[in-house]
Design a protein around this motif. Structure first.
Motif, mmCIF file in Angstrom:
data_model
loop_
_atom_site.group_PDB
_atom_site.id
_atom_site.type_symbol
_atom_site.label_atom_id
_atom_site.label_comp_id
_atom_site.label_asym_id
_atom_site.label_seq_id
_atom_site.Cartn_x
_atom_site.Cartn_y
_atom_site.Cartn_z
ATOM 1 N N SER A 48 0.822 -1.206 0.000
ATOM 2 C CA SER A 48 0.000 0.000 0.000
ATOM 3 C C SER A 48 0.858 1.258 0.000
ATOM 4 O O SER A 48 0.443 2.303 -0.529
ATOM 5 C CB SER A 48 -0.927 0.004 1.220
ATOM 6 N N VAL A 49 2.062 1.203 0.562
ATOM 7 C CA VAL A 49 2.961 2.355 0.546
ATOM 8 C C VAL A 49 3.427 2.625 -0.884
ATOM 9 O O VAL A 49 3.553 3.786 -1.301
ATOM 10 C CB VAL A 49 4.165 2.117 1.476
ATOM 11 N N GLY A 61 8.493 12.847 2.868
ATOM 12 C CA GLY A 61 8.409 12.589 4.307
ATOM 13 C C GLY A 61 7.310 11.609 4.645
ATOM 14 O O GLY A 61 7.510 10.679 5.455
ATOM 15 N N PHE A 62 6.146 11.779 4.055
ATOM 16 C CA PHE A 62 5.016 10.898 4.355
ATOM 17 C C PHE A 62 5.281 9.460 3.908
ATOM 18 O O PHE A 62 5.018 8.518 4.670
ATOM 19 C CB PHE A 62 3.739 11.429 3.687
ATOM 20 N N VAL A 63 5.763 9.271 2.684
ATOM 21 C CA VAL A 63 5.972 7.899 2.196
ATOM 22 C C VAL A 63 7.118 7.245 2.964
ATOM 23 O O VAL A 63 7.100 6.018 3.205
ATOM 24 C CB VAL A 63 6.220 7.857 0.679
ATOM 25 N N ALA A 64 8.129 8.040 3.361
ATOM 26 C CA ALA A 64 9.229 7.479 4.148
ATOM 27 C C ALA A 64 8.747 7.016 5.517
ATOM 28 O O ALA A 64 9.078 5.909 5.961
ATOM 29 C CB ALA A 64 10.341 8.527 4.296
ATOM 30 N N VAL A 65 7.950 7.854 6.162
ATOM 31 C CA VAL A 65 7.405 7.471 7.484
ATOM 32 C C VAL A 65 6.464 6.287 7.346
ATOM 33 O O VAL A 65 6.484 5.358 8.152
ATOM 34 C CB VAL A 65 6.689 8.664 8.126
ATOM 35 N N GLY A 66 5.622 6.311 6.303
ATOM 36 C CA GLY A 66 4.699 5.200 6.082
ATOM 37 C C GLY A 66 5.428 3.885 5.870
ATOM 38 O O GLY A 66 5.003 2.831 6.381
ATOM 39 N N ALA A 67 6.537 3.926 5.121
ATOM 40 C CA ALA A 67 7.317 2.712 4.903
ATOM 41 C C ALA A 67 8.007 2.253 6.163
ATOM 42 O O ALA A 67 8.086 1.042 6.446
ATOM 43 C CB ALA A 67 8.351 2.967 3.794
ATOM 44 N N ALA A 68 8.516 3.195 6.951
ATOM 45 C CA ALA A 68 9.226 2.834 8.176
ATOM 46 C C ALA A 68 8.295 2.210 9.209
ATOM 47 O O ALA A 68 8.727 1.397 10.031
ATOM 48 C CB ALA A 68 9.909 4.072 8.763
ATOM 49 N N LEU A 69 7.024 2.590 9.175
ATOM 50 C CA LEU A 69 6.068 2.090 10.169
ATOM 51 C C LEU A 69 5.469 0.750 9.786
ATOM 52 O O LEU A 69 4.785 0.132 10.605
ATOM 53 C CB LEU A 69 4.942 3.111 10.370
ATOM 54 N N THR A 70 5.704 0.281 8.544
ATOM 55 C CA THR A 70 5.105 -0.986 8.120
ATOM 56 C C THR A 70 6.068 -2.138 8.405
ATOM 57 O O THR A 70 7.268 -1.941 8.497
ATOM 58 C CB THR A 70 4.788 -0.970 6.618
#
Length: 509
Positions: free
Chosen positions: A446-447, A500-509
């Motif tokens: 989804s990311v 920033g958003f996609v990086a954080v989203g990937a790091a949280l998955t």
């Protein structure tokens, strides 16, 4: 009408030919042939697959090439057919219209696009949506900042839910005079319309033409990643609205700072627009607007994996109330909703039937784009080069952090979005390659979908190949170069925020 004559023996100079960027259908036809030719040069290969069908990292190996030239020619010939209803054989993995196995073609998405096209056309035929936006603009005409914010938020909501973009071209005749009457300039109207709808499409939460198609191609639910996209939509919409309002107030305070300038009459007598009345919303229009809101709300409810979204566990057991709908059910939903709106509007059988048919016809182009793009992936699948291409990209992203991987996906999709302006075609073409990369990087697919949608939406805010941008500045009588000067600082801000958003989203998955 006037006529011109030329002197005997003289010839009028031939008009200079101007390059016109080819349509998405032409681009994909060229891509189809190019990929077919490339398949002769790229060696076939395959990954081992796990129980979920995802490729296992490090398991790539070469496989023998058992396709004859006639087989390859047949794949090229049947590419559009296979893109619609090709079936993948359970044993060989080959795709063909007469094989036995699972549907590989995009027939479900194809019918869904036609169904939602019929629904949207019926809604616009009632005049309810146009009048509703007109009433909002009229009520807020004395409060300029609130008017700008109201118009942009409404357009952004429609953009993130159903890809509302080209439809905004009909609102310049209303919004431009209103902005001028409030002491703003034409650029303010352009920013409110193009950026309002564009930022919604960029952060497509459940936009069926962007996130929907991409999710289907990535083999995930439309609701996967909706929390990240919704958070991104809130922030980016707020930033964009603030950017346009800041510019508008600056122009209102000092008209000399206008980037678009003023045409004769723009600042003379425009105040009469303040008192101009617009038709009231009838009970019928209100009922239709409520029905439209309920349909899209139900669509969101039906596709969101609520247990995963609320618990954060992708493998959580679905709640009893979850519907888990996909494109076949959504196609039926919008067909029924189109009929329902037509009945509520008392359109009559003849008018309703013709409007539904016209709506489906108007959306046949993006539907065919999806089919052609899927046909390209069929060629790659049957020649068994998909995993080889995936293996080569794996080497590029191997060892990168999940955050950097997500940013790379965003960057890779920027030039692709320029070459293929159609979001549906871009998604169907790119996702079969990009989605499995997420498995290697340990990132949710989804990311990747979110990063892809952001890249496509960011490019479509300014590239000259989109009718929304070029048509919008032309209708507002604003130079395209001046629009670029206006929008580039915002593009830079959005670029950083998206990364920033996609990086954080990937790091949280």
């Amino acid at each position: 009408m006037s006529t011109t004559t030329t002197e005997p023996g003289t010839e009028e100079p031939a008009p200079k030919s101007r390059f016109t960027f080819p349509s998405a259908l032409t681009v994909l036809a060229i891509v189809t042939v190019a990929v077919w030719l490339l398949a002769f040069l790229v060696p076939p290969g395959a990954y081992d697959r796990n129980d979920k069908g995802a490729p296992v990292q490090g398991s790539y190996h070469r496989v023998p090439d058992d396709q004859s030239f006639v087989d390859r020619l047949n794949d090229l010939f049947l590419a559009p057919v296979n893109g619609l209803y090709g079936v993948q054989d359970t044993e060989s993995g080959q795709v063909g219209p007469d094989l036995t196995g699972e549907l590989y073609g995009s027939a479900g998405v194809f019918l869904f696009v036609l169904a939602i096209g019929a629904f949207i056309t019926v809604v616009f035929a009632t005049g309810a949506l146009d009048r509703g936006i007109g009433r909002l603009a009229h009520k807020l005409r004395e409060r300029g900042a609130m008017l700008i914010a109201g118009v942009m938020v409404v357009f952004s909501v429609l953009g993130t839910v159903e890809g509302f973009a080209e439809e905004t071209l009909g609102f310049y005749g209303l919004i431009v005079p209103l902005m001028l009457a409030l002491g703003y300039d034409r650029m303010t109207a352009v920013g409110a319309i193009i950026l309002g709808a564009g930022i919604g499409v960029l952060c497509s939460t459940v936009n069926p033409f962007a996130t929907g198609v991409a999710s289907s191609a990535a083999d995930i639910s439309l609701g996967d990643g909706i929390v990240l996209r919704f958070a991104m939509w809130l922030v980016l919409t707020g930033v964009t609205v603030a950017y346009v309002i800041r510019y508008a107030r600056r122009v209102q305070k000092d008209p000399e700072r206008s980037l678009s300038g003023f045409l004769p009459g723009d600042r003379d007598g425009a105040a009469a627009e303040r008192s101009g009345e617009v038709p009231e919303l009838t009970r019928l229009h209100k009922a239709i607007l409520v029905a439209v809101a309920l349909v899209f709300a139900f669509m969101i409810f039906s596709v969101v994996p609520w247990s995963s979204a609320l618990t954060g566990d992708a493998d959580a057991e679905p709640y009893g109330f979850e519907l888990g709908w996909s494109f076949p059910q959504l196609a039926a939903l919008f067909l029924c909703a189109a009929v329902l709106v037509g009945l509520v509007a008392r359109m009559g059988e003849q008018r309703l039937s013709s409007t539904v048919i016209q709506g489906a016809a108007d959306f046949i182009s993006p539907a065919l784009v999806i089919v052609l793009a899927r046909g390209v992936t069929v060629i790659m699948n049957n020649s068994r080069i998909t995993d080889t291409v995936l293996h080569s990209i794996e080497g590029v992203v191997k060892g990168t952090s999940s955050a950097l991987f997500a940013i790379i996906v965003f960057l890779v999709n920027l030039p692709l979005a320029f070459l293929i302006p159609s979001t549906s075609g871009h998604a169907t073409l790119a996702m079969p390659i990009l989605a499995p990369l997420a498995d290697f990087a340990g990132v949710s697919r989804s990311v990747v979908v979110t990063a892809w949608a952001a890249a496509s939406g960011w490019m479509n805010l300014w590239v000259p190949t989109t009718a929304v941008t070029i048509g919008g500045v032309a209708l507002a009588k604003v130079g395209y170069d001046k629009y670029l000067r206006f929008v580039w600082p915002l593009l830079a801000i959005l670029f950083v925020l998206i990364c920033g958003f996609v990086a954080v989203g990937a790091a949280l998955t």
